[in-house]
Scaffold this motif. Structure first.
Motif, short mmCIF file in Angstrom:
data_model
loop_
_atom_site.label_atom_id
_atom_site.label_comp_id
_atom_site.label_asym_id
_atom_site.label_seq_id
_atom_site.Cartn_x
_atom_site.Cartn_y
_atom_site.Cartn_z
N GLY A 1 33.65 45.06 34.12
CA GLY A 1 33.09 43.71 33.99
C GLY A 1 31.61 43.63 34.34
O GLY A 1 31.07 42.56 34.61
N ILE A 2 30.95 44.78 34.35
CA ILE A 2 29.55 44.85 34.76
C ILE A 2 28.66 44.00 33.84
O ILE A 2 27.85 43.19 34.32
CB ILE A 2 29.06 46.32 34.69
N ILE A 3 28.85 44.19 32.52
CA ILE A 3 27.95 43.49 31.59
C ILE A 3 28.15 41.99 31.68
O ILE A 3 27.19 41.22 31.80
CB ILE A 3 28.14 44.01 30.14
N SER A 4 29.40 41.55 31.68
CA SER A 4 29.65 40.09 31.77
C SER A 4 29.11 39.54 33.09
O SER A 4 28.51 38.46 33.11
CB SER A 4 31.15 39.79 31.67
N ALA A 5 29.32 40.27 34.19
CA ALA A 5 28.85 39.79 35.50
C ALA A 5 27.32 39.63 35.50
O ALA A 5 26.78 38.64 36.00
CB ALA A 5 29.28 40.74 36.61
N ILE A 6 26.63 40.60 34.91
CA ILE A 6 25.15 40.54 34.87
C ILE A 6 24.71 39.30 34.08
O ILE A 6 23.82 38.55 34.53
CB ILE A 6 24.55 41.82 34.24
N LEU A 7 25.35 39.07 32.94
CA LEU A 7 24.95 37.91 32.12
C LEU A 7 25.21 36.60 32.85
O LEU A 7 24.37 35.69 32.84
CB LEU A 7 25.72 37.92 30.78
N ILE A 8 26.35 36.51 33.53
CA ILE A 8 26.69 35.27 34.24
C ILE A 8 25.72 35.06 35.41
O ILE A 8 25.24 33.95 35.66
CB ILE A 8 28.17 35.31 34.72
#
Ligand SMILES: Cc1cc2nc3c(=O)[nH]c(=O)nc-3n(C[C@H](O)[C@H](O)[C@H](O)COP(=O)(O)OP(=O)(O)OC[C@H]3O[C@@H](n4cnc5c(N)ncnc54)[C@H](O)[C@@H]3O)c2cc1C
Length: 432
Positions: free
Chosen positions: A102-109
């Motif tokens: 979930g790294i990419i989603s977490a960064i965007l959020i």
């Protein structure tokens, strides 16, 4: 441009469609998914389109120096990096909903909530044709979560370049290597539509599949009409997840990701075999699966995270300090060993395949670098792999496999792959 398309160089990044003002379209997304020129763009637009065509060429060394400078650590397999780590998003909603950690989603959020961006260019599933993907600009946490997980069918994020240009606010962008490379060219050219993109992220990229993989998957379960698809997931549930199809008549077909990999040799997009970028080398931060028994046994979701630019590194550090990410440093050698299979495919196999193509008089992309000096056994291995792709990619082979239960084929594929991986380990790890 026809030469690029006919020569099999198009990676479907979508830039030509996005830049063409409606003059170039993708003809059949459920079929070959190739750009079709319906009216000739004017000369300057065509020149720009050709320049931004990462399928034709992308100068790796020049862009590496341009983006990261000469003082950033570099390896020809990983590209430039400031840090390598194993990580995940401690927020379990984000982590369990995502492809890996979930790294990419977490960064965007994080970027959205800190108002460092107002939107993120992501790839979701189409609302009108839910069996197809659809790039869009997410402006809320919910939309980012909706677009998380990997989509393993052909997709073309850069189709929405005009929408990106018209967006009122700062953006982050997520794309596959070919899409990111094309975007980097447009940024260097100072194209007005990409000036609002402040961050570029992306998943690792082994390969992608034709839409025929979805039709074939359905047929294996006795379903002929893909129009019945209501929901399509490629990484549903706990890591590594499942391929899952929900139909409008209530039927659900689900297969473990590792079993669903059996579709790869039958439906692989041949262009992904000449892409030499596994880890999305021109991003600010890129992420892949943390393939290693120690993580796979634990489930839940783990990513390999490469922070490449100073901006990307600062982001990963800040998020780790604030509890948005959990990261554990990883050394270069271990990180390469964890993806030895992928690196072998991209940094050896792709160069050998391109050599074979040139011998056959076919065009190949110009990446501004090449890796050579592989032993005879590696060439032999490549001939076996390529022959398998040719034979299994025929409609006859595809039909035969559809007659067998997917769990049986998946299980057989996983076991054969393990045996293949073990028996070719020495060839693949030589000089890694
Ligand atoms: C086609 C493909 C092939 C891959 N091959 C490998 C591999 O060989 N080895 C490996 O370790 N990892 C591979 N990955 C990466 C891996 O599957 C995860 O995407 C990665 O680990 C990021 O996980 P995450 O949980 O941080 O991402 P998430 O938080 O789930 O976010 C994923 C983000 O990627 C975007 N996205 C998803 N699919 C696409 C796509 N097709 N095109 C553009 N953007 C997309 C989504 O919009 C979302 O923002 C591949 C991914 C894709 C899409």
């Amino acid at each position: 441009m026809q030469k690029i398309i006919r020569g099999g160089l198009c990676n479907r990044c979508g830039s030509c469609v996005g830049l063409s003002d409606g003059k170039i379209v993708f003809d059949n997304k459920e079929g070959r998914y190739l750009p079709q020129i319906i009216a000739e763009p004017d000369e300057p637009t065509m020149q720009l389109i050709l320049k931004a065509c990462s399928g034709k060429s992308f100068d790796f060394p020049a862009y590496r120096e341009h983006i990261y400078g000469n003082d950033t650590a570099f390896h020809s397999y990983t590209g430039s990096y400031k840090s390598i780590s194993i990580g995940f998003a401690p927020d379990t909603d984000i982590r369990l909903n995502a492809a890996s950690g979930g790294i990419i989603s977490a960064i965007l959020i994080y970027l959205l909530e800190k108002t460092l961006i107002q939107g993120a260019v992501v790839l979701g599933m189409s609302k009108t044709n839910p069996w197809l993907t659809q790039p869009f600009i997410a402006t809320t946490r919910e939309q980012i979560m909706e677009a998380s997980q990997s989509k393993y069918i052909l997709s073309s994020v850069n189709e929405i370049l005009p929408e990106i240009g018209a967006f009122d606010g700062r953006l982050a962008y997520v794309g596959l290597p070919g899409q990111v490379q094309s975007l980097r060219v447009l940024q260097k050219e100072r194209h007005p539509w990409v000036q609002n993109i402040d961050y570029i992220f992306g998943p690792f990229y082994g390969n992608t599949l034709h839409f025929s993989s979805i039709k074939s998957f359905l047929r294996s379960y006795g379903e002929k009409d893909y129009h019945k698809i209501q929901k399509l997931y490629f990484r549903y549930g706990e890591w590594p997840g499942n391929m899952r199809v929900e139909l409008n008549d209530g039927k659900v077909f689900q297969l473990k990701k590792f079993y669903a990999n059996y579709l790869i040799p039958f439906h692989i997009v041949k262009n992904s075999l000449i892409c030499t970028d596994l880890t999305n080398e021109f991003t600010d931060v890129s992420g892949g699966d943390a393939w290693a028994p120690v993580y796979e046994e634990r489930g839940k979701g783990f990513s390999m995270v490469l922070a490449r630019s100073s901006k990307g590194q600062q982001l990963v550090e800040a998020m780790t300090n604030e509890g948005w990410l959990s990261t554990t440093p990883l050394d270069l050698e271990t990180s390469i060993a964890m993806h030895s299979h992928g690196y072998d495919l991209k940094k050896r196999g792709a160069f050998i395949r391109m050599k074979f193509m040139r011998l056959l008089g076919k065009p190949t992309p110009d990446y501004g670098y090449s890796i050579t000096g592989f032993g005879f056994s590696r060439y032999l291995m490549e001939i076996v792999i390529d022959s398998l792709f040719v034979v299994l990619g025929t409609s006859f082979a595809r039909r035969i496999v559809e007659l067998l239960p997917p769990t049986f084929v998946g299980n057989l594929f996983e076991k054969s792959r393990d045996i293949w991986k073990k028996s070719t380990k020495n060839i693949k790890r030589q000089d890694l």
